[in-house]
Design a protein around this motif. Structure first.
Motif, PDB file in Angstrom:
ATOM      1  N   MET A   1      16.013   6.202  -9.365  1.00 59.92           N
ATOM      2  CA  MET A   1      16.438   5.107  -8.492  1.00 59.92           C
ATOM      3  C   MET A   1      15.242   4.444  -7.818  1.00 59.92           C
ATOM      4  O   MET A   1      15.183   3.225  -7.693  1.00 59.92           O
ATOM      5  CB  MET A   1      17.397   5.632  -7.426  1.00 59.92           C
ATOM      6  CG  MET A   1      18.739   6.071  -7.952  1.00 59.92           C
ATOM      7  SD  MET A   1      19.639   4.674  -8.617  1.00 59.92           S
ATOM      8  CE  MET A   1      19.840   3.699  -7.121  1.00 59.92           C
ATOM      9  N   LYS A   2      14.312   5.271  -7.363  1.00 64.84           N
ATOM     10  CA  LYS A   2      13.129   4.735  -6.693  1.00 64.84           C
ATOM     11  C   LYS A   2      12.403   3.777  -7.617  1.00 64.84           C
ATOM     12  O   LYS A   2      12.029   2.672  -7.225  1.00 64.84           O
ATOM     13  CB  LYS A   2      12.182   5.891  -6.307  1.00 64.84           C
ATOM     14  CG  LYS A   2      11.893   5.960  -4.810  1.00 64.84           C
ATOM     15  CD  LYS A   2      10.912   7.078  -4.494  1.00 64.84           C
ATOM     16  CE  LYS A   2      11.543   8.129  -3.604  1.00 64.84           C
ATOM     17  NZ  LYS A   2      10.748   9.354  -3.509  1.00 64.84           N
TER      18      LYS A   2
ATOM     19  N   GLU B   1      14.228   0.584  -7.876  1.00 65.98           N
ATOM     20  CA  GLU B   1      14.215  -0.229  -6.651  1.00 65.98           C
ATOM     21  C   GLU B   1      12.864  -0.894  -6.388  1.00 65.98           C
ATOM     22  O   GLU B   1      12.813  -2.023  -5.914  1.00 65.98           O
ATOM     23  CB  GLU B   1      14.620   0.633  -5.443  1.00 65.98           C
ATOM     24  CG  GLU B   1      16.134   0.767  -5.321  1.00 65.98           C
ATOM     25  CD  GLU B   1      16.536   1.947  -4.456  1.00 65.98           C
ATOM     26  OE1 GLU B   1      15.677   2.464  -3.725  1.00 65.98           O
ATOM     27  OE2 GLU B   1      17.716   2.357  -4.531  1.00 65.98           O
ATOM     28  N   ASN B   2      11.775  -0.197  -6.694  1.00 66.99           N
ATOM     29  CA  ASN B   2      10.481  -0.809  -6.416  1.00 66.99           C
ATOM     30  C   ASN B   2       9.949  -1.623  -7.600  1.00 66.99           C
ATOM     31  O   ASN B   2       8.799  -2.060  -7.595  1.00 66.99           O
ATOM     32  CB  ASN B   2       9.458   0.239  -5.950  1.00 66.99           C
ATOM     33  CG  ASN B   2       9.040   1.178  -7.072  1.00 66.99           C
ATOM     34  OD1 ASN B   2       9.229   0.880  -8.248  1.00 66.99           O
ATOM     35  ND2 ASN B   2       8.488   2.307  -6.702  1.00 66.99           N
TER      36      ASN B   2
ATOM     37  N   MET C   1      24.361   2.432 -12.676  1.00 72.17           N
ATOM     38  CA  MET C   1      22.929   2.140 -12.558  1.00 72.17           C
ATOM     39  C   MET C   1      22.250   2.059 -13.915  1.00 72.17           C
ATOM     40  O   MET C   1      21.265   1.347 -14.073  1.00 72.17           O
ATOM     41  CB  MET C   1      22.235   3.215 -11.720  1.00 72.17           C
ATOM     42  CG  MET C   1      22.761   3.351 -10.295  1.00 72.17           C
ATOM     43  SD  MET C   1      22.718   1.778  -9.421  1.00 72.17           S
ATOM     44  CE  MET C   1      20.995   1.320  -9.639  1.00 72.17           C
TER      45      MET C   1
ATOM     46  N   PRO D   1      21.748  -5.685 -12.778  1.00 72.22           N
ATOM     47  CA  PRO D   1      22.141  -5.431 -11.381  1.00 72.22           C
ATOM     48  C   PRO D   1      23.636  -5.587 -11.199  1.00 72.22           C
ATOM     49  O   PRO D   1      24.246  -6.513 -11.712  1.00 72.22           O
ATOM     50  CB  PRO D   1      21.361  -6.476 -10.594  1.00 72.22           C
ATOM     51  CG  PRO D   1      20.908  -7.482 -11.595  1.00 72.22           C
ATOM     52  CD  PRO D   1      20.773  -6.758 -12.895  1.00 72.22           C
TER      53      PRO D   1
END
Lengths: 232, 232
Positions: B12-13, B16-17, B55, B69
């Motif tokens: 996930m990290k 997200e970045n 996801m 998304p």
DNA sequence: GAGTGGTCTAGACCACTAA
DNA sequence: TAGTGGTCTAGACCACTCT
């Protein structure tokens, strides 16, 4: 068929024929593993998948229980299906039926070229002999060339598209707002001019993600309220 | 924290970045197992759970890929949240604030006794300095006795209920129809009398299934259209 | 304390996809 | 053909619930 699906099927059967009612405990992972001669992980897979589908609820330390029957919110249903569900005597009157090729905004919403030939169908919807909506449907004329005025007058457009053309409808995006009744619309719906109406613009998509149908609906506000559930 | 959740978190990290973009391949089950020193089943659990949350997408024989998304349909959001999402300068004006005890219909919708004391809050909603809605909220006065006019004028009612009272809001059932603007409402919204407005009656439930909040909203139809997705 | 679901191991074979 | 996800084994320990 995989073992875990067989296990699911046996549980589903018992729920459907009433042997298991909502709240009843389902066989535990260990019991299912023994009964079906599979490992614990396989029995477990069957149960977690059933939980994801909303058929059962699992509680650590307690067991697995049949979930209360699903209530379908935000469900896409045809007029015919809706009326059948409420057991109202319903009917439709075809107001117009034909091909148009200059509805640019509608074509755009269906992701088609601006002057694509479209089947246009206007219907007055009645419930218990009272008019309550005017609906205008558009669909690509090429693709649905077999649809005729008389067929439309007899049956449900939804079922014609789904069974006649092998297209599964999947979801609809709706835009809702309020508008004042134009004179012609007011006459049809038997309301005063400029009476507030609920306006719904609907783009209906197939399971393949293709925009298939565009529907513009005008609803008498006193006869019809729209229900939606929103989640956080 | 379980190992599979740690694996999810690291993936996930990276999404997200921006290290991983939609369509990019995620580490395979076997790679994840090696990297995190866990068994295949555990790495697998992490990926299937991420897929269930929307996801990633998994394709047999090909790999696991970052999903496009999520678009949130039918999502329950507060006015404050909505405006933040559209990056519009928004504000509210408190029109009235007080306790009432004779709103029988509202009490009924909240499953309370007919003359229960209710906090009643009327607000004018503005976006880009243009008024576009009048909202009236009702909530049990006993339960939310700490809510004051000044607090309401400052912040979001939603977040006050959720963080101030430890109540998680879960879903709302909405009824929509159209109505004509009454003189007072027309003045507030700066529209003509009898202009059609979208009317929404909302009962908001907590995660425990308790009706917590009742909201009656009147929306300028030219400034606001409601979006809903329905599924078959 | 007995039973439940939640997590995890260290492998295995299969069906499928892409190069 | 190499690599992927899909299914499966035969166990294990833990946290939790119910009685």
């Amino acid at each position: 068929m995989p073992a875990y699906q067989k296990i699911q099927a046996t549980i589903m059967k018992r729920i459907e024929n009433g042997q298991l009612k909502p709240g009843d405990a389902v066989d535990s992972e260990r019991e299912l593993a023994k009964i079906h001669q599979v490992s614990l992980m396989t029995a477990r897979h069957a149960l977690t998948a059933l939980e994801r589908e909303g058929m059962v609820q699992r509680r650590r330390g307690a067991g697995t229980f049949v979930a209360p029957p699903k209530v379908h919110f935000n469900k896409l249903t045809s007029f015919t299906e809706q009326m059948a569900g409420r057991s109202l005597t319903a009917c439709s009157k075809v107001l117009s039926f034909g091909v148009v090729d200059n509805e640019q905004e509608v074509a755009a919403r269906l992701a088609l070229a601006a002057n694509t030939r479209l089947l246009k169908l206007e219907r007055l919807r009645l419930a218990a002999d009272e008019p309550f909506a005017v609906e205008t449907c558009y669909l690509p004329a090429e693709e649905f060339s077999g649809i005729t005025r008389s067929a439309v007058a007899r049956g449900s457009l939804f079922s014609m598209v789904e069974t006649g053309y092998g297209i599964q409808l999947a979801y609809a995006d709706e835009e809702m707002d309020a508008t004042a009744a134009a004179p012609a619309t007011a006459n049809l719906l038997k309301v005063a001019r400029n009476e507030p109406l609920l306006r719904i613009r609907q783009v209906i998509y197939s399971t393949k993600g293709k925009a298939t149908l565009y529907v513009l609906g005008l609803y008498r506000s006193d006869r019809h309220t729209l229900l939606v559930r929103r989640f956080r």
